[in-house]
Design a protein around this motif. Structure first.
Motif, short mmCIF file in Angstrom:
data_model
loop_
_atom_site.label_atom_id
_atom_site.label_comp_id
_atom_site.label_asym_id
_atom_site.label_seq_id
_atom_site.Cartn_x
_atom_site.Cartn_y
_atom_site.Cartn_z
N UNK A 148 -3.96 -5.68 -20.92
CA UNK A 148 -4.27 -6.05 -22.30
C UNK A 148 -3.00 -6.37 -23.08
N UNK A 149 -1.98 -5.57 -22.83
CA UNK A 149 -0.71 -5.78 -23.52
C UNK A 149 -0.13 -7.15 -23.15
N UNK A 150 -0.13 -7.46 -21.88
CA UNK A 150 0.40 -8.74 -21.42
C UNK A 150 -0.41 -9.91 -21.99
N UNK A 151 -1.74 -9.76 -21.98
CA UNK A 151 -2.60 -10.84 -22.48
C UNK A 151 -2.37 -11.07 -23.97
N UNK A 152 -2.11 -9.97 -24.71
CA UNK A 152 -1.92 -10.09 -26.16
C UNK A 152 -0.56 -10.68 -26.53
N UNK A 153 0.42 -10.46 -25.68
CA UNK A 153 1.80 -10.77 -26.07
C UNK A 153 2.34 -12.08 -25.51
N UNK A 154 1.99 -12.37 -24.27
CA UNK A 154 2.80 -13.31 -23.48
C UNK A 154 2.50 -14.77 -23.75
N UNK A 155 3.53 -15.60 -23.64
CA UNK A 155 3.33 -17.03 -23.46
C UNK A 155 2.92 -17.29 -22.01
N UNK A 156 3.59 -16.55 -21.11
CA UNK A 156 3.24 -16.62 -19.69
C UNK A 156 3.32 -15.23 -19.09
N UNK A 157 2.51 -15.03 -18.08
CA UNK A 157 2.48 -13.73 -17.40
C UNK A 157 2.89 -13.94 -15.94
N UNK A 158 3.78 -13.06 -15.47
CA UNK A 158 4.13 -13.02 -14.05
C UNK A 158 3.48 -11.77 -13.49
N UNK A 159 2.53 -11.93 -12.59
CA UNK A 159 1.87 -10.77 -11.99
C UNK A 159 2.60 -10.44 -10.69
N UNK A 160 3.14 -9.22 -10.62
CA UNK A 160 3.85 -8.78 -9.43
C UNK A 160 2.98 -7.83 -8.63
N UNK A 161 3.07 -7.95 -7.30
CA UNK A 161 2.39 -7.02 -6.41
C UNK A 161 3.28 -6.80 -5.21
N UNK A 162 3.60 -5.55 -4.94
CA UNK A 162 4.49 -5.22 -3.81
C UNK A 162 5.77 -6.06 -3.81
N UNK A 163 6.28 -6.36 -4.99
CA UNK A 163 7.54 -7.10 -5.08
C UNK A 163 7.39 -8.61 -5.05
N UNK A 164 6.19 -9.09 -4.72
CA UNK A 164 5.95 -10.54 -4.70
C UNK A 164 5.38 -11.00 -6.04
N UNK A 165 5.60 -12.29 -6.37
CA UNK A 165 4.88 -12.85 -7.52
C UNK A 165 3.52 -13.32 -7.01
N UNK A 166 2.49 -12.67 -7.52
CA UNK A 166 1.12 -12.98 -7.11
C UNK A 166 0.58 -14.15 -7.94
N UNK A 167 0.91 -14.17 -9.23
CA UNK A 167 0.50 -15.27 -10.11
C UNK A 167 1.59 -15.49 -11.15
N UNK A 168 1.74 -16.73 -11.59
CA UNK A 168 2.54 -17.04 -12.78
C UNK A 168 1.71 -18.03 -13.59
N UNK A 169 1.23 -17.59 -14.76
CA UNK A 169 0.33 -18.45 -15.54
C UNK A 169 0.27 -17.98 -16.99
N UNK A 170 -0.13 -18.88 -17.89
CA UNK A 170 -0.39 -18.44 -19.27
C UNK A 170 -1.59 -17.50 -19.30
N UNK A 171 -1.71 -16.67 -20.36
CA UNK A 171 -2.78 -15.68 -20.40
C UNK A 171 -4.17 -16.24 -20.16
N UNK A 172 -4.45 -17.42 -20.68
CA UNK A 172 -5.81 -17.96 -20.52
C UNK A 172 -6.09 -18.50 -19.12
#
Ligand code: ADP
Ligand code: ADP
Length: 225
Positions: free
Chosen positions: A195-219
């Motif tokens: 929720x914090x990331x969705x409220x704040x970010x221009x873009x979100x980098x989702x990390x999982x086990x050290x990898x970037x799983x997604x890089x995208x704007x909140x929507x």
């Protein structure tokens, strides 16, 4: 304001890979959230950008200048940690002024810049207060002011409000967004709260086990149903 370019950085601690081959471009004035569960490598990635950890591989460029092997104090970055680590033997003013004094700036300029920084975080009248008498939220505002007063080109925030209650966290989040937009400062914000990331970010980098799983704007972030 600055542009940040991360090229294929990795970090291992012995047999543990904390960050694996992460590449990312952050635009001037952009606010990017690093989101992921505990242990996904968010903090290690941020600490490498700030110079507190050395990548095992890859490089980090700020405005096209390679900073990969520079120590934190030689980088145009400012970091705010989850635990603020204010100096308890100094008042609020001197906590914020400390870095400027090290740079031997004239007294009048130090005073002006500290007062500006205090006003920016909504603590204009708090300069003479003792830090241990401040609330948790006020202490994190001082930590933010202490970082901003040095006029970093890139602001790095490592779960800065994680220890605060939800209501305060939401308020400070809005304040940070407001300050970030007013200054137009390129910002990376680590959080494990979607929720914090969705409220704040221009873009979100989702990390999982050290990898970037997604890089995208909140929507356009895919959310687990
Ligand atoms: P996050 O910030 O997402 O919680 P971290 O970057 O702190 O993740 O940690 C990523 C992984 O790296 C974890 O497995 C963690 O245990 C490991 N790690 C982080 N720092 C160290 C360290 N100094 N020594 C050994 N392992 C570490
Ligand atoms: P930076 O500006 O590099 O992010 P800080 O201003 O938070 O760092 O602190 C500068 C250094 O002093 C850091 O190494 C930090 O760990 C240390 N430090 C900060 N607060 C205290 C404290 N209360 N007692 C001892 N050391 C501290």
């Amino acid at each position: 304001m600055a542009r940040l370019t991360i090229k294929g950085i990795s970090k291992s601690f012995g047999a543990t890979y904390a960050v694996r081959d992460v590449s990312l471009d952050v635009e001037d004035g952009e606010l990017v959230c690093l989101l992921g569960p505990s242990g996904s490598g968010k903090s290690t990635l941020l600490r490498m950008i700030g110079g507190f950890e050395r990548p095992t591989a890859g490089s980090i460029l700020i405005d096209a200048k390679d900073v990969t092997s520079l120590p934190p104090e030689k980088r145009p970055t400012g970091m705010v940690f989850q635990s603020h680590a204010l100096w308890t033997h100094m008042d609020v003013f001197n906590n914020i002024a400390f870095g400027l004094k090290l740079r031997r700036l004239p007294k009048a300029e130090i005073k002006e810049r500290v007062e500006q920084a205090l006003a920016l975080v909504g603590l204009a009248d708090y300069g003479r207060r003792i830090t241990t008498q401040l609330s948790g939220g006020q202490q994190q505002r001082v930590a933010l002011a202490r970082s901003l007063v040095l006029e970093p080109k890139i602001l790095l925030l490592d779960e800065p409000f994680a220890s605060l209650d939800q209501h305060l966290r939401e308020r400070l989040r809005e304040e940070v967004r407001d300050i970030q937009q007013r200054l137009g400062i390129t910002t990376l914000f680590v959080t494990h709260g979607q929720d914090e990331a969705l409220a704040l970010a221009d873009r979100i980098v989702v990390l999982r086990d050290g990898y970037t799983e997604q890089i995208a704007p909140p929507d356009r972030i895919y959310r687990e149903p």
